[in-house]
Design a protein around this motif. Structure first.
Motif, short mmCIF file in Angstrom:
data_model
loop_
_atom_site.label_atom_id
_atom_site.label_comp_id
_atom_site.label_asym_id
_atom_site.label_seq_id
_atom_site.Cartn_x
_atom_site.Cartn_y
_atom_site.Cartn_z
N ASP A 1 17.65 1.04 7.19
CA ASP A 1 17.25 1.08 5.79
C ASP A 1 15.96 1.86 5.59
O ASP A 1 15.82 2.61 4.63
N ALA A 2 15.02 1.70 6.50
CA ALA A 2 13.77 2.46 6.41
C ALA A 2 14.03 3.95 6.61
O ALA A 2 13.44 4.79 5.93
N ARG A 3 14.94 4.29 7.52
CA ARG A 3 15.29 5.70 7.72
C ARG A 3 15.98 6.27 6.49
O ARG A 3 15.76 7.42 6.13
N ALA B 1 18.32 1.14 -1.78
CA ALA B 1 17.94 1.12 -0.37
C ALA B 1 16.80 0.14 -0.14
O ALA B 1 16.76 -0.56 0.88
N GLY B 2 15.87 0.07 -1.08
CA GLY B 2 14.77 -0.89 -0.97
C GLY B 2 15.25 -2.33 -1.03
O GLY B 2 14.76 -3.20 -0.31
N ARG B 3 16.23 -2.59 -1.91
CA ARG B 3 16.80 -3.95 -1.99
C ARG B 3 17.45 -4.33 -0.66
O ARG B 3 17.27 -5.44 -0.17
N ARG B 4 18.22 -3.39 -0.10
CA ARG B 4 18.86 -3.68 1.18
C ARG B 4 17.84 -3.87 2.29
O ARG B 4 18.00 -4.72 3.14
N PHE B 5 16.77 -3.07 2.25
CA PHE B 5 15.71 -3.20 3.25
C PHE B 5 15.05 -4.58 3.16
O PHE B 5 14.86 -5.25 4.17
N LEU B 6 14.72 -4.99 1.94
CA LEU B 6 14.08 -6.30 1.77
C LEU B 6 15.04 -7.43 2.15
O LEU B 6 14.62 -8.43 2.74
#
Length: 80
Positions: free
Chosen positions: A35-37, A63-68
């Motif tokens: 997710d960070a990539r 992508a930020g939601r998935r990362f969190l």
């Protein structure tokens, strides 16, 4: 004729070096999380003008939601 092949070989070698040199500095090697990539890749695409502002905001928010969410899941697994 051999001069042509020598020049073609040198041009191909130079092109390969340029491609590898450019690929080295892409900046996609951020963190270990996929997710960070993806966030870094979205930022790079936006910076190069391949994503407009609205599409970039929507994609980056998702992508930020998935990362969190993945960070929350990882934290919950560590506590168990």
């Amino acid at each position: 004729m051999w001069m042509f092949w020598l020049a073609a070989g040198m041009a191909a070698t130079l092109a390969g070096i340029v491609v590898l040199w450019r690929a080295r500095g892409t900046g996609f090697a951020v963190g270990g999380s996929p997710d960070a990539r993806q966030i870094a890749e979205l930022d790079a695409l936006h910076g190069r003008g391949l994503l407009d502002d609205d599409a970039w905001r929507v994609a980056r928010a998702e992508a930020g939601r998935r990362f969190l969410a993945s960070e929350d899941d990882a934290g919950a697994r560590r506590r168990i």
